[in-house]
Design a protein around this motif. Structure first.
Motif, PDB file in Angstrom:
ATOM      1  N   SER A  96      43.063  42.905  49.135  1.00  0.00           N
ATOM      2  CA  SER A  96      44.091  43.891  48.800  1.00  0.00           C
ATOM      3  C   SER A  96      44.548  43.651  47.359  1.00  0.00           C
ATOM      4  N   LEU A  97      44.451  44.653  46.545  1.00  0.00           N
ATOM      5  CA  LEU A  97      44.778  44.516  45.129  1.00  0.00           C
ATOM      6  C   LEU A  97      46.232  44.896  44.868  1.00  0.00           C
ATOM      7  N   THR A  98      46.753  44.380  43.773  1.00  0.00           N
ATOM      8  CA  THR A  98      48.108  44.697  43.335  1.00  0.00           C
ATOM      9  C   THR A  98      48.023  45.626  42.128  1.00  0.00           C
ATOM     10  N   VAL A  99      48.643  46.786  42.246  1.00  0.00           N
ATOM     11  CA  VAL A  99      48.668  47.730  41.132  1.00  0.00           C
ATOM     12  C   VAL A  99      50.128  47.899  40.697  1.00  0.00           C
ATOM     13  N   PRO A 100      50.508  47.337  39.552  1.00  0.00           N
ATOM     14  CA  PRO A 100      51.916  47.378  39.117  1.00  0.00           C
ATOM     15  C   PRO A 100      52.399  48.805  38.848  1.00  0.00           C
ATOM     16  N   ASP A 101      53.691  49.014  39.031  1.00  0.00           N
ATOM     17  CA  ASP A 101      54.282  50.324  38.781  1.00  0.00           C
ATOM     18  C   ASP A 101      54.064  50.755  37.331  1.00  0.00           C
ATOM     19  N   SER A 102      54.120  49.799  36.405  1.00  0.00           N
ATOM     20  CA  SER A 102      53.946  50.157  34.996  1.00  0.00           C
ATOM     21  C   SER A 102      52.553  50.725  34.745  1.00  0.00           C
ATOM     22  N   SER A 103      51.557  50.166  35.410  1.00  0.00           N
ATOM     23  CA  SER A 103      50.191  50.682  35.261  1.00  0.00           C
ATOM     24  C   SER A 103      50.058  52.061  35.904  1.00  0.00           C
ATOM     25  N   GLN A 140      30.710  32.779  36.929  1.00  0.00           N
ATOM     26  CA  GLN A 140      30.095  34.092  36.856  1.00  0.00           C
ATOM     27  C   GLN A 140      31.094  35.116  36.311  1.00  0.00           C
ATOM     28  N   GLY A 141      31.022  36.392  36.713  1.00  0.00           N
ATOM     29  CA  GLY A 141      31.754  37.438  36.033  1.00  0.00           C
ATOM     30  C   GLY A 141      32.964  37.949  36.784  1.00  0.00           C
ATOM     31  N   PHE A 142      33.570  39.025  36.209  1.00  0.00           N
ATOM     32  CA  PHE A 142      34.760  39.611  36.807  1.00  0.00           C
ATOM     33  C   PHE A 142      34.457  40.165  38.199  1.00  0.00           C
ATOM     34  N   GLY A 143      33.325  40.843  38.334  1.00  0.00           N
ATOM     35  CA  GLY A 143      32.983  41.423  39.626  1.00  0.00           C
ATOM     36  C   GLY A 143      32.838  40.370  40.707  1.00  0.00           C
ATOM     37  N   ASP A 144      32.227  39.240  40.354  1.00  0.00           N
ATOM     38  CA  ASP A 144      32.067  38.156  41.328  1.00  0.00           C
ATOM     39  C   ASP A 144      33.426  37.607  41.761  1.00  0.00           C
ATOM     40  N   ALA A 145      34.366  37.525  40.815  1.00  0.00           N
ATOM     41  CA  ALA A 145      35.706  37.035  41.151  1.00  0.00           C
ATOM     42  C   ALA A 145      36.401  37.985  42.123  1.00  0.00           C
ATOM     43  N   ILE A 146      36.263  39.295  41.882  1.00  0.00           N
ATOM     44  CA  ILE A 146      36.861  40.269  42.805  1.00  0.00           C
ATOM     45  C   ILE A 146      36.184  40.192  44.163  1.00  0.00           C
ATOM     46  N   LEU A 147      34.866  40.065  44.167  1.00  0.00           N
ATOM     47  CA  LEU A 147      34.113  39.951  45.414  1.00  0.00           C
ATOM     48  C   LEU A 147      34.596  38.778  46.254  1.00  0.00           C
ATOM     49  N   ALA A 148      34.726  37.613  45.603  1.00  0.00           N
ATOM     50  CA  ALA A 148      35.064  36.385  46.322  1.00  0.00           C
ATOM     51  C   ALA A 148      36.537  36.285  46.671  1.00  0.00           C
ATOM     52  N   ALA A 149      37.391  37.077  46.024  1.00  0.00           N
ATOM     53  CA  ALA A 149      38.835  36.976  46.272  1.00  0.00           C
ATOM     54  C   ALA A 149      39.193  37.289  47.722  1.00  0.00           C
ATOM     55  N   ARG A 150      38.339  38.031  48.430  1.00  0.00           N
ATOM     56  CA  ARG A 150      38.610  38.369  49.828  1.00  0.00           C
ATOM     57  C   ARG A 150      38.700  37.110  50.706  1.00  0.00           C
ATOM     58  N   TYR A 151      38.152  36.012  50.224  1.00  0.00           N
ATOM     59  CA  TYR A 151      38.169  34.776  51.015  1.00  0.00           C
ATOM     60  C   TYR A 151      39.442  33.949  50.813  1.00  0.00           C
ATOM     61  N   LEU A 158      42.243  39.608  35.148  1.00  0.00           N
ATOM     62  CA  LEU A 158      42.380  39.871  36.580  1.00  0.00           C
ATOM     63  C   LEU A 158      43.716  39.398  37.148  1.00  0.00           C
ATOM     64  N   ARG A 159      44.534  38.768  36.337  1.00  0.00           N
ATOM     65  CA  ARG A 159      45.726  38.116  36.878  1.00  0.00           C
ATOM     66  C   ARG A 159      46.662  39.081  37.595  1.00  0.00           C
ATOM     67  N   ARG A 160      46.939  40.217  36.985  1.00  0.00           N
ATOM     68  CA  ARG A 160      47.902  41.133  37.606  1.00  0.00           C
ATOM     69  C   ARG A 160      47.333  41.766  38.871  1.00  0.00           C
ATOM     70  N   VAL A 161      46.065  42.186  38.826  1.00  0.00           N
ATOM     71  CA  VAL A 161      45.517  42.888  39.978  1.00  0.00           C
ATOM     72  C   VAL A 161      45.270  41.951  41.159  1.00  0.00           C
ATOM     73  N   LEU A 162      45.136  40.646  40.883  1.00  0.00           N
ATOM     74  CA  LEU A 162      44.958  39.661  41.957  1.00  0.00           C
ATOM     75  C   LEU A 162      46.214  38.817  42.177  1.00  0.00           C
ATOM     76  N   SER A 163      47.342  39.322  41.746  1.00  0.00           N
ATOM     77  CA  SER A 163      48.579  38.525  41.826  1.00  0.00           C
ATOM     78  C   SER A 163      49.150  38.435  43.230  1.00  0.00           C
ATOM     79  N   GLY A 164      48.602  39.185  44.180  1.00  0.00           N
ATOM     80  CA  GLY A 164      49.135  39.157  45.539  1.00  0.00           C
ATOM     81  C   GLY A 164      48.402  38.230  46.479  1.00  0.00           C
TER      82      GLY A 164
END
Length: 437
Positions: A258-265, A181-192, A211-217
């Motif tokens: 919990s998302l990861t937001v890099p300092d560069s961003s 499915q899509g990006f939103g579904d991946a973010i939704l399911a990442a909580r598990y 999504l790699r950087r924002v889900l890197s944690g």
């Protein structure tokens, strides 16, 4: 034969035999597939002029009316098809789809039960039943049926496997979590994923590059490119199967990831947005999801509707829109004046997350950014279609999946106008509350 050739052949056939009802309906079917719904509906009705007892034409008409958002007419057409052929599996299925999209979920489930009277249900029927059950909050049974998606002809993910994980202890085994499915579904399911790690195994995790950087944690053992052959593993599961594997109910939805937001961003976002103008509210907007998503036409709208928010004193709009709809900004003549375009600065979801951190509120139609904002804990007003994505249920202005999200719902007429009117009123109140204007 391609669409153009088929259309030409049917037009020639109708020129020679204008009273061929089946040919009229086939032309209507082709027009519907091309998104030309008004013409499709007219062709089906022309077919019924000469063949009023043809149940297939009635069902085809119903399908076109569903896509046009004309629910009452669609349901009447499907009822007529079933009056003529009460036990036809295709007509029972089409009627169930129409009932679900009209928001009549009890009737949907009854129609599916009628279609599966022999005790068996096709993957298509189970999928429709899953969507209806999930929409009304019956997660216990809905997630069981949700697995039927992997038996659909339209499913493009990994096929079912003998090594399917049952959600139990991993005992050091390696689990391959693949995406679909899509990006939103991946973010939704990442909580598990943190819950998966607690099962005591190694986790191989499919992750879209965006999504790699924002889900890197997430703390997984390996991050893989979707579609690439995975290394050796013991068991596998789709990320979208995790809510069912963990027995999720409305009362037990895990908190967002919990998302990861890099300092560069963050530095890029701070530079792009600059100093905050006193007494103003920074509002991000998104008016369309991925245009390749089959239901995007229902959930999306146009930039023009969002410009009403710029009329509210104290509001400053920032576009987070990406993809082809982003061109509407240039066409509107307001880019850089009434709306600050942030899309060109967004290389991935980590950049988008950093921009969201700088905003006070996001107002949008449903797409992956809603999941991102909700996971960040940002206030997000999601303007949703009459029958939206199942996590939003079918009533109320909240969802347990994202506590900081507020829902503004279409009515049965699927009209956006009252939705935006309510949102504008709410925005005026929000400005008064936060800035004193």
């Amino acid at each position: 034969m391609d669409h153009a050739q088929a259309t030409t052949s049917l037009e020639a056939l109708l020129a020679a035999s204008p009273r061929d009802g089946a040919a009229w309906s086939m032309l209507g079917h082709l027009l519907r597939r091309a998104g030309k719904l008004d013409g499709a509906i007219a062709c089906h009705r022309r077919g019924l002029e000469v063949a009023p007892e043809n149940a297939s034409i009635w069902s085809n008409l119903g399908n076109a009316l569903v896509e046009a958002g004309r629910s009452d007419e669609a349901l009447a057409a499907h009822a007529e098809a079933l009056r003529l052929e009460p036990q036809a599996p295709a007509f029972l299925f089409n009627s169930a789809v129409a009932l679900r999209k009209a928001g009549r979920f009890k009737d949907t489930l009854a129609m599916i039960e009628r279609a599966a009277a022999d005790g068996t249900a096709t993957p298509e029927l189970r999928w429709e039943r899953a969507l209806a059950r999930l929409q009304i909050g019956d997660y216990v049974h809905g997630f069981t049926d949700y697995e039927a998606r992997r038996g659909l002809a339209a499913y493009h993910g990994r096929p079912p496997s003998e090594r399917a994980w049952n959600g139990g202890s991993l005992d050091g085994r390696t689990l391959y979590l693949f995406t679909e499915q899509g990006f939103g579904d991946a973010i939704l399911a990442a909580r598990y994923v943190p819950l998966v790690r607690e099962r005591g195994g190694r986790v191989l995790y499919d992750c879209h590059p965006e999504l790699r950087r924002v889900l890197s944690g997430l703390g997984v053992d390996a991050v893989l490119q979707p579609g690439d052959p995975p290394p050796a593993f013991d068991v596998e599961a789709s990320q979208m199967s995790l809510p069912g594997l963990f027995g999720t109910t409305l009362a037990s939805v895990p908190p967002p990831v919990s998302l990861t937001v890099p300092d560069s961003s963050r530095a890029k976002a701070a530079h792009r947005l600059g100093a905050r103008e006193p007494g103003t509210l920074r509002v991000g907007i998104v008016w369309s999801g991925r245009v390749t998503f089959a239901d995007n036409g229902r959930r999306a709208t146009s930039l023009a509707r969002f410009l009403r928010f710029a009329e509210v004193p104290g509001v400053r709009l920032y576009s987070l829109q990406k993809g082809p709809p982003e061109a509407e900004l240039a066409d509107s003549g307001v880019a850089g004046h009434l709306v600050t375009p942030l899309g060109p600065d967004l290389e991935d979801f980590a950049d988008t997350a950093a921009m969201l951190e700088q905003l006070d509120l996001v107002i949008m139609t449903d797409s992956s950014v809603a999941h991102l904002a909700g996971s960040l804990g940002k206030p997000v007003w999601n303007l949703v279609q009459h029958v939206p994505y199942w996590i939003y249920g079918f009533s109320g202005d909240r969802t347990p999946w994202y506590p900081t999200m507020r829902l503004f719902r279409q009515g049965p007429d699927q009209d956006w106008e009252p939705v935006f009117a309510r949102a504008v009123d709410a925005l005026r109140e929000e400005v008064r509350r936060t800035t004193g204007r």
